[in-house]
Design a protein around this motif. Sequence first.
Motif, short mmCIF file in Angstrom:
data_model
loop_
_atom_site.label_atom_id
_atom_site.label_comp_id
_atom_site.label_asym_id
_atom_site.label_seq_id
_atom_site.Cartn_x
_atom_site.Cartn_y
_atom_site.Cartn_z
N SER A 1 0.85 -1.20 0.00
CA SER A 1 0.00 0.00 0.00
C SER A 1 0.88 1.24 0.00
CB SER A 1 -0.90 0.01 1.25
OG SER A 1 -1.74 -1.12 1.29
N ASN A 2 0.35 2.33 -0.57
CA ASN A 2 1.07 3.59 -0.62
C ASN A 2 0.59 4.53 0.48
OD1 ASN A 2 2.55 2.89 -3.00
ND2 ASN A 2 0.74 3.36 -4.23
N SER A 3 1.52 5.14 1.19
CA SER A 3 1.19 6.03 2.28
C SER A 3 0.49 7.28 1.76
CB SER A 3 2.46 6.43 3.03
OG SER A 3 2.17 7.39 4.03
N ASN A 4 -0.43 7.80 2.58
CA ASN A 4 -1.10 9.05 2.25
C ASN A 4 -0.46 10.24 2.97
OD1 ASN A 4 -1.94 8.51 4.87
ND2 ASN A 4 -4.00 9.32 4.57
N CYS A 5 0.64 10.00 3.69
CA CYS A 5 1.28 11.07 4.45
C CYS A 5 2.07 12.00 3.52
CB CYS A 5 2.21 10.48 5.50
SG CYS A 5 1.37 9.53 6.78
N PRO A 6 2.14 13.28 3.84
CA PRO A 6 2.92 14.22 3.03
C PRO A 6 4.42 14.00 3.23
CG PRO A 6 2.10 15.31 5.00
CD PRO A 6 1.48 13.94 4.99
N SER A 7 5.22 14.63 2.39
CA SER A 7 6.67 14.46 2.49
C SER A 7 7.25 15.18 3.70
CB SER A 7 7.35 14.98 1.22
OG SER A 7 7.05 16.36 1.02
N SER A 8 6.52 16.17 4.23
CA SER A 8 6.98 16.89 5.41
C SER A 8 5.77 17.40 6.18
CB SER A 8 7.89 18.05 5.02
OG SER A 8 7.19 18.98 4.20
N GLY A 9 6.03 17.92 7.37
CA GLY A 9 4.93 18.46 8.17
C GLY A 9 4.08 17.42 8.84
N ILE A 10 4.63 16.23 9.10
CA ILE A 10 3.87 15.16 9.74
C ILE A 10 3.91 15.32 11.25
CG2 ILE A 10 3.64 12.67 10.03
CD1 ILE A 10 4.99 12.33 7.32
N LEU A 11 2.77 15.32 11.88
CA LEU A 11 2.66 15.45 13.33
C LEU A 11 2.71 14.07 14.01
CD1 LEU A 11 -0.21 18.08 13.53
CD2 LEU A 11 2.08 18.41 14.49
N PHE A 12 3.19 14.07 15.24
CA PHE A 12 3.15 12.90 16.10
C PHE A 12 2.66 13.38 17.46
CE2 PHE A 12 5.97 9.45 18.29
CZ PHE A 12 4.86 8.65 18.50
N PRO A 13 1.34 13.65 17.60
CA PRO A 13 0.81 14.28 18.81
C PRO A 13 0.88 13.34 20.01
CG PRO A 13 -0.75 14.41 16.97
CD PRO A 13 0.28 13.40 16.61
N PRO A 14 1.15 13.89 21.20
CA PRO A 14 1.03 13.06 22.41
C PRO A 14 -0.42 12.69 22.63
CG PRO A 14 1.33 15.36 23.00
CD PRO A 14 1.52 15.28 21.50
N LYS A 15 -0.64 11.57 23.28
CA LYS A 15 -2.01 11.17 23.58
C LYS A 15 -2.59 12.14 24.61
CE LYS A 15 -1.43 6.33 22.35
NZ LYS A 15 -1.62 4.92 22.72
N SER A 16 -3.71 12.73 24.28
CA SER A 16 -4.30 13.77 25.12
C SER A 16 -4.58 13.25 26.52
CB SER A 16 -5.61 14.29 24.50
OG SER A 16 -6.55 13.24 24.39
N GLY A 17 -4.25 14.11 27.51
CA GLY A 17 -4.49 13.72 28.89
C GLY A 17 -3.45 12.80 29.46
N SER A 18 -2.42 12.45 28.64
CA SER A 18 -1.42 11.52 29.15
C SER A 18 -0.41 12.22 30.04
CB SER A 18 -0.68 10.86 27.98
OG SER A 18 0.06 11.82 27.25
N GLY A 19 -0.23 13.53 29.79
CA GLY A 19 0.69 14.29 30.62
C GLY A 19 2.15 13.99 30.33
N GLY A 20 2.42 13.20 29.33
CA GLY A 20 3.81 12.88 29.03
C GLY A 20 4.06 12.87 27.55
N GLY A 21 5.29 13.04 27.17
CA GLY A 21 5.70 12.92 25.77
C GLY A 21 5.72 14.23 25.04
N GLY A 22 4.88 15.20 25.40
CA GLY A 22 4.85 16.46 24.68
C GLY A 22 5.99 17.36 25.11
N ASP A 23 6.39 18.30 24.25
CA ASP A 23 7.50 19.18 24.57
C ASP A 23 7.06 20.62 24.72
OD1 ASP A 23 6.95 19.81 21.97
OD2 ASP A 23 8.92 19.25 21.17
N ASP A 24 5.73 20.88 24.73
CA ASP A 24 5.26 22.25 24.85
C ASP A 24 3.81 22.24 25.29
OD1 ASP A 24 3.56 21.96 22.47
OD2 ASP A 24 5.45 22.00 21.36
N ASP A 25 3.24 23.42 25.43
CA ASP A 25 1.85 23.53 25.88
C ASP A 25 0.90 23.87 24.74
OD1 ASP A 25 2.51 23.01 28.52
OD2 ASP A 25 3.10 25.11 28.85
N THR A 26 1.36 23.71 23.52
CA THR A 26 0.52 24.00 22.37
C THR A 26 -0.69 23.07 22.37
OG1 THR A 26 2.50 24.58 21.11
CG2 THR A 26 0.48 24.18 19.85
N PRO A 27 -1.90 23.60 22.14
CA PRO A 27 -3.07 22.73 22.11
C PRO A 27 -2.93 21.61 21.10
CG PRO A 27 -3.72 25.03 22.14
CD PRO A 27 -2.24 25.01 21.91
N ALA A 28 -3.43 20.46 21.45
CA ALA A 28 -3.37 19.31 20.55
C ALA A 28 -4.28 19.53 19.36
CB ALA A 28 -3.79 18.04 21.28
#
Length: 407
Positions: free
Chosen positions: A245-272
């Motif tokens: 299968s071929n990926s539908n993801c773009p060549s750049s600008g791919i997000l890897f959001p922390p799981k909301s409410g997990s309190g870990g993994g994120g590096d800033d306070d930007t809204p998910a």
Amino acid sequence: MKFVLLTIAYFLARVSAAQSVFASDCPSDSPESCTTSNSASCCFEAPGGVLLQTQFWDYSPATGPSDLFTLHGLWPDNCDGTYQQFCDNSVTIPNDGSTIQDILVNQFNDQGLYDNLSNVWKDINGNDRSLWAHEWNKHGTCINTINPSCYSNYQTHEDVYDYYKTLYNLYESLPTYQWLVNAGITPSNSKTYTYDQIQQALSSNFGQDVYFKCDSNNAINEIWYFHHIKGSLLQHNFVPIAPLSNSNCPSSGILFPPKSGSGGGGDDDTPAPKPTTTTTSGPAPTGVPSAGYIDLSGKPGCLISNGKYYTSGTCATYHFAESSFGGVTITSSKGGCGVNSSTKEFTCSSSVDASQNQFQIKNGNIGFGGNYDWCLGSSSGSGSTAQTAVKLSDGSCSSFKLNPVSK
């Protein structure tokens, strides 16, 4: 004469025993699936010779541990990328998963496996056991090397247990989250990554390129690891292969959001990113109306309620419903719609169980088992009142698409 007959019977029994190789006795040099034309046997997986181990990253709402891609399933796809589904009703389990704990813990005394699955095999709506049952009934029953006949002394549900044990062990060998983090790809609400960065992090560990899928936020949310297999599923001899299968993801600008409410993994306070949901049987359907007609691309007329093609008269109204764990069911006034297992014809009647005939709707086209090409089959009647069967294309006919049209 009696002695001769007994001798012949003994000889035939010895020949039969020599030809009956159980899954646990398959030779170590069994051929790799999809690389030969061998017929299905207890030592050769066919036609589903491509085994996909699939994982999810459901981040909003958060599903499963904050440092794990959750387990989805183990799918036996055909070598051309299409697939079978709900292959053997004689070995299915209740759809609500109510018997799974009894099978794993009481029948096969594996509390550890049940606990491990409970931790990593999660449904976004909390219907975990129903997801487990769905994966076995739809996909596990299509793995021919764990058919009950492949066991020398089969116990009821032994195939179910082996499927769950195998998919968990394979999942454990593919720690997606850890591979990404080791490459510096960590969950963040603002930082983005390139396709090549993610692919390199995964393929350098897996040994082949890996399919990954993005949601509408350009956030990574699915991983598929493609394999061939040598011998029986019970031998766990998986061979990594490149994705079909071929990926539908773009060549750049791919997000890897922390799981909301997990309190870990994120590096800033930007809204998910805004919440998103993930289906559990492949790419999310697009353009699924609740009701409408079914047209044939480039052809006059449409389908009538029994699933046949008609060039005049009134088009039938079909109802489309997205299933709980992915896929789309189709019904008409005649009953459920499906594809005949022998003729491959689209058909609708009261005898068809729509829940076991899950279609896909992608880019405005209706597919079944990953095949979106259809052909005309046999006809009855003549002229404008003729009814013509519509069947899945096998590549030998002039094909077209089936398109749902909203009312």
